[in-house]
Design an enzyme around this catalytic site. Structure first.
Site, PDB file in Angstrom:
ATOM      1  N   ASP A 101     -17.806  -0.630  11.972  1.00  0.00           N
ATOM      2  CA  ASP A 101     -17.432   0.701  12.454  1.00  0.00           C
ATOM      3  C   ASP A 101     -17.550   0.775  13.710  1.00  0.00           C
ATOM      4  O   ASP A 101     -18.503   0.486  14.499  1.00  0.00           O
ATOM      5  CB  ASP A 101     -18.015   1.800  11.549  1.00  0.00           C
ATOM      6  CG  ASP A 101     -17.263   2.424  10.618  1.00  0.00           C
ATOM      7  OD1 ASP A 101     -16.226   1.868  10.149  1.00  0.00           O
ATOM      8  OD2 ASP A 101     -17.813   3.428   9.750  1.00  0.00           O
ATOM      9  N   ARG A 109     -14.722  11.221  15.899  1.00  0.00           N
ATOM     10  CA  ARG A 109     -13.186  10.710  16.037  1.00  0.00           C
ATOM     11  C   ARG A 109     -12.402  11.573  16.524  1.00  0.00           C
ATOM     12  O   ARG A 109     -12.311  12.707  16.278  1.00  0.00           O
ATOM     13  CB  ARG A 109     -12.847  10.302  14.358  1.00  0.00           C
ATOM     14  CG  ARG A 109     -13.467   9.166  13.875  1.00  0.00           C
ATOM     15  CD  ARG A 109     -12.950   7.808  14.283  1.00  0.00           C
ATOM     16  NE  ARG A 109     -13.760   6.661  13.650  1.00  0.00           N
ATOM     17  CZ  ARG A 109     -14.904   6.196  14.021  1.00  0.00           C
ATOM     18  NH1 ARG A 109     -15.686   6.705  14.733  1.00  0.00           N
ATOM     19  NH2 ARG A 109     -15.333   5.184  13.000  1.00  0.00           N
ATOM     20  N   SER A 121      -7.006  -0.617   7.480  1.00  0.00           N
ATOM     21  CA  SER A 121      -8.189  -0.568   7.259  1.00  0.00           C
ATOM     22  C   SER A 121      -9.231  -1.558   7.661  1.00  0.00           C
ATOM     23  O   SER A 121      -9.048  -2.491   7.618  1.00  0.00           O
ATOM     24  CB  SER A 121      -8.348  -0.266   5.648  1.00  0.00           C
ATOM     25  OG  SER A 121      -9.893  -0.539   5.275  1.00  0.00           O
ATOM     26  N   TYR A 170      -9.612  -6.385  11.816  1.00  0.00           N
ATOM     27  CA  TYR A 170      -8.485  -5.211  11.909  1.00  0.00           C
ATOM     28  C   TYR A 170      -8.106  -5.141  13.315  1.00  0.00           C
ATOM     29  O   TYR A 170      -6.986  -5.277  13.660  1.00  0.00           O
ATOM     30  CB  TYR A 170      -8.715  -4.120  11.174  1.00  0.00           C
ATOM     31  CG  TYR A 170      -7.335  -3.126  11.283  1.00  0.00           C
ATOM     32  CD1 TYR A 170      -6.406  -3.409  10.602  1.00  0.00           C
ATOM     33  CD2 TYR A 170      -7.639  -1.947  11.824  1.00  0.00           C
ATOM     34  CE1 TYR A 170      -5.226  -2.507  10.506  1.00  0.00           C
ATOM     35  CE2 TYR A 170      -6.706  -1.175  12.081  1.00  0.00           C
ATOM     36  CZ  TYR A 170      -5.550  -1.259  11.541  1.00  0.00           C
ATOM     37  OH  TYR A 170      -4.742  -0.091  11.505  1.00  0.00           O
ATOM     38  N   ASP A 224       9.171  -8.021   2.477  1.00  0.00           N
ATOM     39  CA  ASP A 224       7.840  -8.496   2.813  1.00  0.00           C
ATOM     40  C   ASP A 224       7.955  -8.961   4.317  1.00  0.00           C
ATOM     41  O   ASP A 224       9.054  -9.817   4.416  1.00  0.00           O
ATOM     42  CB  ASP A 224       7.330  -9.438   1.802  1.00  0.00           C
ATOM     43  CG  ASP A 224       5.817  -9.670   1.950  1.00  0.00           C
ATOM     44  OD1 ASP A 224       5.039  -9.270   1.300  1.00  0.00           O
ATOM     45  OD2 ASP A 224       5.494 -10.244   3.122  1.00  0.00           O
ATOM     46  N   THR A 237       0.939  -1.008   0.050  1.00  0.00           N
ATOM     47  CA  THR A 237      -0.068  -0.018  -0.105  1.00  0.00           C
ATOM     48  C   THR A 237       0.756   1.350   0.127  1.00  0.00           C
ATOM     49  O   THR A 237       0.531   2.400  -0.439  1.00  0.00           O
ATOM     50  CB  THR A 237      -0.791  -0.038   1.339  1.00  0.00           C
ATOM     51  OG1 THR A 237      -0.207  -0.107   2.463  1.00  0.00           O
ATOM     52  CG2 THR A 237      -1.896  -1.086   1.286  1.00  0.00           C
ATOM     53  N   GLY A 238       2.065   1.142   0.426  1.00  0.00           N
ATOM     54  CA  GLY A 238       2.946   2.278   0.257  1.00  0.00           C
ATOM     55  C   GLY A 238       3.527   2.720  -1.180  1.00  0.00           C
ATOM     56  O   GLY A 238       3.215   1.941  -2.144  1.00  0.00           O
TER      57      GLY A 238
HETATM   58  C1  UD1 Z   1      -8.764   4.513  11.265  1.00  0.00           C
HETATM   59  C2  UD1 Z   1      -7.711   4.039  10.461  1.00  0.00           C
HETATM   60  C3  UD1 Z   1      -7.306   2.858  11.265  1.00  0.00           C
HETATM   61  C4  UD1 Z   1      -6.993   3.103  12.674  1.00  0.00           C
HETATM   62  C5  UD1 Z   1      -8.064   3.482  13.271  1.00  0.00           C
HETATM   63  C6  UD1 Z   1      -7.969   4.027  14.791  1.00  0.00           C
HETATM   64  C7  UD1 Z   1      -7.639   4.632   8.331  1.00  0.00           C
HETATM   65  C8  UD1 Z   1      -7.829   4.119   6.793  1.00  0.00           C
HETATM   66  N1  UD1 Z   1      -7.933   3.394   9.110  1.00  0.00           N
HETATM   67  O1  UD1 Z   1     -10.090   3.486  11.082  1.00  0.00           O
HETATM   68  O2  UD1 Z   1      -6.191   2.226  10.672  1.00  0.00           O
HETATM   69  O3  UD1 Z   1      -6.448   1.844  13.259  1.00  0.00           O
HETATM   70  O4  UD1 Z   1      -8.622   4.790  12.598  1.00  0.00           O
HETATM   71  O5  UD1 Z   1      -7.219   5.283  14.805  1.00  0.00           O
HETATM   72  O6  UD1 Z   1      -6.830   5.465   8.256  1.00  0.00           O
HETATM   73  N2  UD1 Z   1     -16.312   7.692   6.580  1.00  0.00           N
HETATM   74  C9  UD1 Z   1     -17.199   8.138   5.813  1.00  0.00           C
HETATM   75  N3  UD1 Z   1     -16.934   8.390   4.600  1.00  0.00           N
HETATM   76  C10 UD1 Z   1     -15.881   7.838   3.988  1.00  0.00           C
HETATM   77  C11 UD1 Z   1     -14.810   7.177   4.611  1.00  0.00           C
HETATM   78  C12 UD1 Z   1     -15.016   7.210   6.164  1.00  0.00           C
HETATM   79  O7  UD1 Z   1     -18.203   8.681   6.295  1.00  0.00           O
HETATM   80  O8  UD1 Z   1     -15.754   7.922   2.718  1.00  0.00           O
HETATM   81  C13 UD1 Z   1     -16.370   7.268   8.013  1.00  0.00           C
HETATM   82  C14 UD1 Z   1     -16.480   5.791   8.824  1.00  0.00           C
HETATM   83  O9  UD1 Z   1     -17.695   5.165   8.358  1.00  0.00           O
HETATM   84  C15 UD1 Z   1     -15.957   6.063   9.921  1.00  0.00           C
HETATM   85  C16 UD1 Z   1     -14.953   7.431   9.907  1.00  0.00           C
HETATM   86  O10 UD1 Z   1     -15.434   8.016   8.696  1.00  0.00           O
HETATM   87  O11 UD1 Z   1     -17.187   6.223  10.684  1.00  0.00           O
HETATM   88  C17 UD1 Z   1     -13.425   7.179   9.826  1.00  0.00           C
HETATM   89  O12 UD1 Z   1     -13.394   6.033   8.847  1.00  0.00           O
HETATM   90  P1  UD1 Z   1     -11.740   5.838   8.527  1.00  0.00           P
HETATM   91  O13 UD1 Z   1     -11.381   7.133   8.001  1.00  0.00           O
HETATM   92  O14 UD1 Z   1     -11.975   4.643   7.274  1.00  0.00           O
HETATM   93  O15 UD1 Z   1     -11.105   5.436   9.761  1.00  0.00           O
HETATM   94  P2  UD1 Z   1     -11.507   4.373  10.907  1.00  0.00           P
HETATM   95  O16 UD1 Z   1     -12.276   3.034  10.464  1.00  0.00           O
HETATM   96  O17 UD1 Z   1     -11.816   5.230  11.990  1.00  0.00           O
END
Ligand code: UD1
Length: 336
Positions: free
Chosen positions: A275, A211, A80, A143, A55, A36-37
Site C-alpha cells: 500500500d 487518498r 487492484s 500493479y 479479451d 471483472t466487469g
Molecule cells: C486504488 C485503485 C487502483 C488505482 C489507485 C490509484 C481500486 C480497487 N484500486 O488503489 O486501481 O490505481 O487507487 O488511484 O479502486 N482499505 C481499508 N479497508 C478496506 C479496503 C481498503 O482500510 O477494506 C484501505 C487500503 O489499505 C488503502 C486505502 O483504503 O490504504 C485505499 O485502498 P483501495 O481502495 O484498495 O485503493 P488503492 O490501493 O489506493
C-alpha cells in the site's frame, strides 16, 4: 462521424465513459471480457453500442475492433494493488501485455488518439505532496509497475509513431457501478455495501493513510475533455485526474457511517502489503491543458454513491421478492 472504442466497457470507469458517450450521441464500440466487469453495467446502453466480448489477449479480435476507430478510451485492466501482490502474473498479462496488444492493433488500424487509464499509485511513497507529474515515479507493488509500463508504452507510441496518446493518472475513483463485492474492491465501494448491510468494515493500518478520492463524474469529464483537446496540448503527456483534496480512511469511514446510519466501529487490522501511505494530487496540469476542474466533491460524491448502492440493494430485494412470489405461485399451480 468519429467512432470511439472503449476497452473494459463493462467495468466501473469504462461503463461510465460509455454511458457518457452514448448520452452525447456518439458512435461507440465497446469491449470487455467480463473478467471483472458486469453485463448489468451496460444493460441500459447495450442497444445503442457495438458491444463485443473480446479479451485483450485476442490480437485478431482486437485488430477487428480497432478498424475505423478514431479514438480509444483504454480502461481495460485487472485492477487492484493487493491482487497484483497476490497474483502478479495474471495482472501483468492483462495490464502490460494487454495494453501492448491494444497499441499494436491501434497502430495497424491508424487510430488517431488513445486515452490511457494510468494510476496515481505510480508515485509510490516518495516524499512530497501534492504529487506533480514531473516527479520521478517510484512504484511499489506490481500493479503500479504495470500501469507505469503502460504509460511508457503510450509515450513511446507518440514519440515513435505519432499516435496521440494521453495518460490520465486516476486518483482513487469512486461512485455508482463500482463493484463492492470483491476482496479487491475499492475501499469506498466496500465500506458502502458493508455499512448498508450492517457489517463491520475493516481498516488496514491506523486509518490515517490518505487518498485523493475522486468521484467518477470527474474522471469521465477528464476523459472527454482530453479526447477533444488539441494534440499539441495533450499528446504524449501524463496528467493527474483527482480532486486536489486528501481524506483519510478513518474520515471516509465516519462520513459513510453517517450517511448509512451505521452505529458500529471499524475493525483495525495490520497494514496491507504494497500500500501507498498518502496520496494527493496537483491538478493544475490537466486544468491548463484541457480545462479540467472537478465537478463533484468528496461529500456530494459519497452521498450520491451511498444513494446508488441503497437503490441497487432495494432493487435486488424486489427482484428476489418477485422470484419468490413467482416460485410460490408456480408451486401452488403445480399442487392443484
Ligand atoms: C486504488 C485503485 C487502483 C488505482 C489507485 C490509484 C481500486 C480497487 N484500486 O488503489 O486501481 O490505481 O487507487 O488511484 O479502486 N482499505 C481499508 N479497508 C478496506 C479496503 C481498503 O482500510 O477494506 C484501505 C487500503 O489499505 C488503502 C486505502 O483504503 O490504504 C485505499 O485502498 P483501495 O481502495 O484498495 O485503493 P488503492 O490501493 O489506493
Amino acid at each position: 462521424m468519429a467512432v470511439y472504442l472503449v476497452t473494459g466497457a463493462a467495468g466501473f470507469i469504462g461503463s461510465s465513459i460509455t454511458h457518457a458517450l452514448v448520452e452525447r450521441g456518439e458512435q461507440v464500440r465497446a469491449l470487455d471480457n467480463f473478467s471483472t466487469g458486469l453485463r448489468s453495467n451496460l444493460a441500459d446502453v447495450m442497444d445503442a453500442i457495438d458491444f463485443r466480448e473480446v479479451d485483450l489477449r485476442d490480437t485478431h479480435e482486437l485488430q477487428l475492433a480497432c478498424e475505423g476507430v478514431d479514438c480509444i478510451f483504454h480502461q481495460a485492466a485487472l485492477p487492484s494493488v493487493p491482487r497484483s501482490v497476490k497474483d502478479p502474473r495474471s495482472s501483468h498479462e492483462a495490464n502490460i501485455n494487454g495494453t501492448f496488444n491494444l497499441l499494436e492493433a491501434a497502430r495497424a488500424a491508424g487510430v488517431r488518439r488513445v486515452l490511457y487509464a494510468a494510476s496515481s499509485s505510480a508515485y509510490g511513497n516518495q516524499p512530497g505532496l501534492p504529487r506533480v507529474e514531473t516527479m520521478t515515479p517510484a512504484p511499489i507493488a506490481p500493479y503500479p509497475v504495470q500501469k507505469l509500463a503502460g504509460e511508457l508504452y503510450m509515450q513511446s507510441y507518440w514519440r515513435v509513431y505519432g499516435m496521440e496518446t494521453v495518460c490520465l493518472r486516476y486518483f482513487n475513483i469512486f461512485g455508482p457501478r463500482q463493484r463492492p463485492d470483491s476482496p479487491y474492491s475499492g475501499v469506498m465501494a466496500k465500506f458502502c455495501l458493508q455499512m448498508l448491510r450492517g457489517e463491520r468494515p475493516t481498516i488496514f493500518g491506523d486509518g490515517e493513510q490518505g487518498r485523493d478520492f475522486t468521484y467518477i463524474e470527474n474522471a469521465v469529464q477528464a476523459n472527454l475533455l482530453a479526447a477533444a483537446a488539441p494534440a499539441e496540448k495533450v499528446a504524449g503527456r501524463v496528467f493527474n485526474v483527482a480532486c486536489g483534496e486528501r481524506h483519510t480512511i478513518r474520515e471516509t469511514f465516519e462520513v459513510i457511517a453517517g450517511l448509512t446510519d451505521y452505529a458500529g466501529t471499524p475493525e483495525f487490522v495490520p497494514d496491507r502489503l504494497g500500500d501507498v501511505r498518502d496520496s494527493l494530487a496537483d491538478i493544475s496540469a490537466a486544468r491548463e491543458a484541457f480545462g479540467y476542474a472537478p465537478l463533484v466533491g468528496f461529500e456530494v460524491g459519497l452521498q450520491r454513491t451511498v444513494d446508488w448502492y441503497r437503490s441497487e440493494m432495494a432493487r435486488e430485494e424486489r427482484e428476489l421478492d418477485l422470484i419468490a412470489e413467482e416460485w410460490s405461485k408456480g408451486k401452488c399451480r403445480g399442487c392443484n
